[in-house]
Enzyme design. Structure first.
Site, short mmCIF file in Angstrom:
data_model
loop_
_atom_site.label_atom_id
_atom_site.label_comp_id
_atom_site.label_asym_id
_atom_site.label_seq_id
_atom_site.Cartn_x
_atom_site.Cartn_y
_atom_site.Cartn_z
N SER A 60 0.82 -1.21 0.00
CA SER A 60 0.00 0.00 0.00
C SER A 60 0.85 1.26 0.00
CB SER A 60 -0.98 0.01 1.18
OG SER A 60 -0.43 -0.58 2.30
N HIS A 120 -3.06 -3.10 -6.05
CA HIS A 120 -3.42 -2.69 -4.68
C HIS A 120 -4.90 -2.89 -4.42
CE1 HIS A 120 -3.82 0.74 -1.55
NE2 HIS A 120 -3.57 -0.40 -0.96
N GLU A 152 -6.18 -0.55 -7.39
CA GLU A 152 -5.26 0.35 -8.11
C GLU A 152 -4.21 -0.53 -8.79
OE1 GLU A 152 -5.00 4.48 -5.55
OE2 GLU A 152 -3.96 2.76 -4.74
N ASN A 170 -4.70 6.36 -1.09
CA ASN A 170 -4.14 6.54 0.26
C ASN A 170 -3.49 7.90 0.41
OD1 ASN A 170 -5.03 4.21 1.35
ND2 ASN A 170 -3.15 3.05 1.03
P1 NAD Z 1 -0.54 -9.18 7.68
O1 NAD Z 1 0.52 -8.87 8.65
O2 NAD Z 1 -1.91 -9.43 8.14
O3 NAD Z 1 -0.10 -10.44 6.79
C1 NAD Z 1 1.18 -10.61 6.27
C2 NAD Z 1 1.41 -12.10 6.09
O4 NAD Z 1 2.64 -12.26 5.40
C3 NAD Z 1 1.53 -12.86 7.41
O5 NAD Z 1 0.67 -13.98 7.38
C4 NAD Z 1 2.98 -13.31 7.44
O6 NAD Z 1 3.17 -14.55 8.10
C5 NAD Z 1 3.27 -13.39 5.96
N1 NAD Z 1 4.71 -13.35 5.64
C6 NAD Z 1 5.64 -12.54 6.16
N2 NAD Z 1 6.85 -12.85 5.60
C7 NAD Z 1 6.64 -13.85 4.71
C8 NAD Z 1 7.47 -14.58 3.83
N3 NAD Z 1 8.77 -14.34 3.75
N4 NAD Z 1 6.92 -15.53 3.06
C9 NAD Z 1 5.60 -15.77 3.14
N5 NAD Z 1 4.75 -15.10 3.97
C10 NAD Z 1 5.28 -14.16 4.73
O7 NAD Z 1 -0.48 -7.99 6.62
P2 NAD Z 1 -1.66 -7.43 5.67
O8 NAD Z 1 -2.40 -6.38 6.39
O9 NAD Z 1 -2.36 -8.57 5.05
O10 NAD Z 1 -0.79 -6.68 4.57
C11 NAD Z 1 -0.13 -7.37 3.53
C12 NAD Z 1 0.23 -6.40 2.44
O11 NAD Z 1 -0.97 -5.79 1.94
C13 NAD Z 1 1.11 -5.26 2.90
O12 NAD Z 1 1.99 -4.94 1.85
C14 NAD Z 1 0.14 -4.12 3.16
O13 NAD Z 1 0.73 -2.85 3.01
C15 NAD Z 1 -0.86 -4.37 2.05
N6 NAD Z 1 -2.22 -3.80 2.28
C16 NAD Z 1 -2.77 -3.86 3.54
C17 NAD Z 1 -4.03 -3.32 3.73
C18 NAD Z 1 -4.70 -3.39 5.08
O14 NAD Z 1 -5.65 -2.64 5.32
N7 NAD Z 1 -4.27 -4.27 5.96
C19 NAD Z 1 -4.72 -2.75 2.66
C20 NAD Z 1 -4.15 -2.74 1.40
C21 NAD Z 1 -2.87 -3.27 1.22
#
Ligand code: NAD
Length: 705
Positions: free
Chosen positions: A421, A442, A454, A492
């Site tokens: 994001s 995104h 996006e 964002n």
């Molecule tokens: P989260 O912390 O809930 O999940 C991340 C996952 O990645 C975890 O399950 C973790 O175990 C896994 N992980 C970490 N390192 C890893 C690796 N080397 N190999 C495999 N898995 C691995 O995070 P999230 O909120 O789901 O966010 C994930 C991505 O999405 C981020 O880039 C975030 O910026 C983006 N995002 C988040 C949101 C939101 O509102 N949470 C919205 C849009 C985009």
């Protein structure tokens, strides 16, 4: 006998079965435009009183479409009320004529049958529908800020009863053919392969004894009427309460439809049609209908960006967290096989729980969809994936390592996308040997609710990759906008300015609930503090900090936000039970008193400003308008129309206002510039007016001409 015009052909066979078939020239779907209505009039002239015709079928030659509705372009171009009345009268007289034909009439519904299309079908004596997930029946007019205008508010309640009709008309959501059959909207459903046989049998039976069928239909109508008779008041009361909940009073069309039905139910048809017409005319010329119709056209335009037929049947996803779970559900729901990788089975289980939660909320048969997802701790299944999405933690080094592993385990043609994001797509792509097939994709949280995606092109992303991602997002049923690789991308970047400004207002002693209430009243689905708690304070503040890093002191994060993160790291919002509000079972109970304690410990400047409702709106909403103008200046998105759509679909900005920049036009650009300049004098560079707004104000320009 055969007769053919541009949109309608008539075929009368030796048994007296007339087939009036719609096939609008050069269009994918049939529409009831002015020309088609005139042709239909001519066709009915041929049929009416024709001794050779014993029964009339209305059919369509389009695949998966009966009639999609009236022509929305024509509704948009209605120039005055007299023109609207004349057009409604013409269609209603024609539909009345069809309803009064002495011969039996059957609408054969082979796909979408919406708006005017369903109103035509309702003017027939019988309706037959083909069983298919493409067959949907509905009166979706309220979504455009209007109500049915060709008798829908009259004939639908008369046929299926109040409860079902109110649900369809006030909610604007189409129903499938089995429900349509169950509620008595259609008389027969059949699979396509048996259509000819079943339809011929139905036609023969009707020709043999039409009265028997009419009596059966009338009896069912009577039964439904008496079942509801003593509950009418409650039905209307509940319907009104539901609309109030759903629209917060901001969308008048469902209220008008309810009022029309309340006043006309079981009254003579002509009187009812007149009441429907009055309400339609008023709504069709309102600014809300104009905004919603414009939005419809922007959506259509955005869809047309996708020219590729590319589609996928196999994908993979790394990261089974909050976003991974939502994305996994989306792919399974679209019947796409998905390998889901994380670092341990606990993490994968979290992703599965997310998927299950969504499926249960949607009351869906879970087994089939869960089976589309294959868990893995290594990269099993990635070699056959057409697309791999990375959704691991927001950290450049970790993401780059994961991207390299993905590249090593996939074919050269696999598209690779990151759901980041805030991180730079170009920088992430430096980890890849073939960065041309890599881009940002995104999704918004929660994935099952938010329609926007996006697509972000990094400096090495090829056009082919963007085209393919446009096609994939279309396949996933999402609306995609292509944006430039700038910090925060588009949505964002704009939204964070607003959340940050709300925190600045809090620092000036405006209460959390006062700000949230004012913004909700403005039409946002939730106020900025409830939103921050929902997104998660860890995530929200992290993105705000990365924007400050990218754009400098004009995006300085409010002290209270930094302070919450540094002194109360477990205060994460909803997920930890406390943030700006306190939560029990995920439901907000009251504002969190700890926030005041934190505020008191901060050394905050005193601006001595009187802050009222208008000031809250100016500071929160005009700030977004200013940042949106900066995005346009920097070509972050193609144009103001796409930007408005993105803010509505990505943040829930109120659609009835037509979008952020359409709202700016309605306030007046000069007024906004004036307010921003005054705020700039007090608060400094946060409110420095964009060059675009200054130029527009100077030249008296609007975003929408
Ligand atoms: P989260 O912390 O809930 O999940 C991340 C996952 O990645 C975890 O399950 C973790 O175990 C896994 N992980 C970490 N390192 C890893 C690796 N080397 N190999 C495999 N898995 C691995 O995070 P999230 O909120 O789901 O966010 C994930 C991505 O999405 C981020 O880039 C975030 O910026 C983006 N995002 C988040 C949101 C939101 O509102 N949470 C919205 C849009 C985009």
């Amino acid at each position: 006998m055969k007769d053919k015009n541009n949109s309608i052909s008539i075929d009368i066979d030796n048994n007296g079965v007339a087939n009036l078939s719609f096939n609008l020239l050069n269009e994918k779907v049939n529409k009831l435009d002015q020309n088609t209505i005139s042709e239909l009039e001519k066709a009915i002239n041929i049929i009416d009183g024709n001794k050779a015709v014993r029964i009339l079928l209305f059919t369509s030659q389009k695949e998966n479409n009966f009639i999609a509705g009236a022509d929305i372009n024509e509704i948009k171009n209605l120039s005055n009320q007299n023109e609207t009345i004349a057009k409604l009268n013409q269609a209603n007289q024609l539909f009345n004529r069809i309803a009064n034909l002495k011969i039996p009439t059957i609408a054969v519904i082979n796909g979408s049958c919406l708006g005017g299309g369903l109103e035509l079908a309702l003017a027939c004596k019988y309706r037959v529908a083909i069983i298919s997930d493409k067959t949907i029946l509905g009166l979706p007019e309220v979504n455009l800020g209007i109500i049915p205008g060709f008798g829908g508010t009259q004939r639908l309640p008369a046929l299926v009863g109040l409860t079902q009709a109110l649900q369809m008309i006030l909610g604007g959501k189409p129903i499938n053919c089995s429900l349509a059959y169950k509620i008595g909207l259609v008389d027969l459903i059949t699979h396509q392969s048996f259509l000819n046989a079943n339809l011929s049998k139905f036609v023969c039976e009707i020709l043999e004894n039409n009265n028997k069928f009419l009596q059966k239909q009338q009896q069912a109508i009577k039964n439904r009427y008496w079942q509801e008779f003593f509950f009418k008041k409650i039905i209307f009361y509940k319907a009104k309460k539901n609309i109030l909940n759903a629209t917060k009073g901001n969308y008048p069309a469902p209220f008008y439809a309810l009022e029309v039905i309340k006043r006309t139910y079981k009254k003579p048809l002509n009187q009812g049609l007149l009441t429907e017409q009055e309400a339609f005319v008023e709504l069709a010329h309102s600014s809300i209908a104009k905004n919603l119709i414009e939005l419809f056209f922007i959506q259509e335009e955005v869809k047309k960006q996708c020219t590729s037929n590319f589609s996928i049947d196999n994908a993979a996803l790394v990261g089974a967290g909050v976003m991974g779970g939502g994305i996994a559900w989306l792919f399974a729901n679209k019947n796409i096989d998905l390998s889901l990788k994380d670092i341990n089975y606990n993490a994968i289980a979290t992703g599965y729980q997310q998927v299950l939660k969504i499926l249960q909320r949607k009351n869906k048969n879970t087994e089939q969809q869960i089976l589309k997802i294959s868990p893995t701790l290594d990269y099993q299944g990635f070699n056959t994936a057409n697309l791999v999405i990375e959704a691991v933690v927001e950290n450049t080094a970790i993401k780059q390592k994961v991207l390299q592993e993905i590249e090593a385990n996939t074919s050269q043609t696999t598209i690779i996308a990151s759901n980041t994001s805030s991180l730079s797509i170009s920088e992430l792509s430096n980890a890849l040997t073939n960065p041309g097939r890599f881009a940002g994709l995104h999704f918004f949280n929660p994935v099952n609710h938010m329609p926007l995606v996006e697509i972000i092109a990094g400096n090495k992303t090829t056009n082919d990759t963007i085209e393919k991602l446009l096609a994939i997002t279309k396949q996933l049923g999402k609306t995609a906008v292509v944006v430039r690789d700038v910090a925060g991308f588009l949505v964002n970047r704009i939204l964070l300015c607003y959340l940050n400004e709300a925190a600045y207002l809090l620092q000036e002693n405006v209460s959390i609930s006062a700000i949230d209430n004012i913004i909700e009243e403005f039409g946002m689905p939730m106020g900025p503090f409830l939103l921050a708690d929902t997104v998660g304070l860890d995530i929200g503040v992290k993105v705000a900090q990365s924007l400050q890093q990218a754009y400098g002191s004009r995006m300085q994060v409010a002290t209270i936000l930094d302070s919450i993160r540094s002194t109360h790291p477990n205060m994460l919002g909803k997920k930890s039970g406390c943030g700006f509000y306190l939560y029990e079972n995920n439901t907000k109970t009251k504002t969190n008193p700890q926030i005041n304690t934190i505020l008191q410990q901060l050394d905050l400047p005193n601006y001595n400003q009187q802050i009222d409702k208008n000031m809250v709106i100016a500071r929160c909403i005009y700030t977004m308008i200013n940042e949106a103008a900066k995005c346009l200046q920097e070509n972050v998105i193609a144009n103001h129309r796409y930007l408005d759509l993105a803010m509505i679909f990505g943040t829930g900005f109120p659609a009835f206002r037509g979008g952020l920049l359409c709202y700016a036009d309605s306030v007046g650009i000069a007024n906004i510039v004036d307010s921003l300049q005054k705020l700039n004098a007090i608060y400094g560079e946060r409110f420095a007016v964009s060059e675009l707004l200054l130029e527009m104000s100077k030249n008296n320009r609007k975003f929408y001409s």
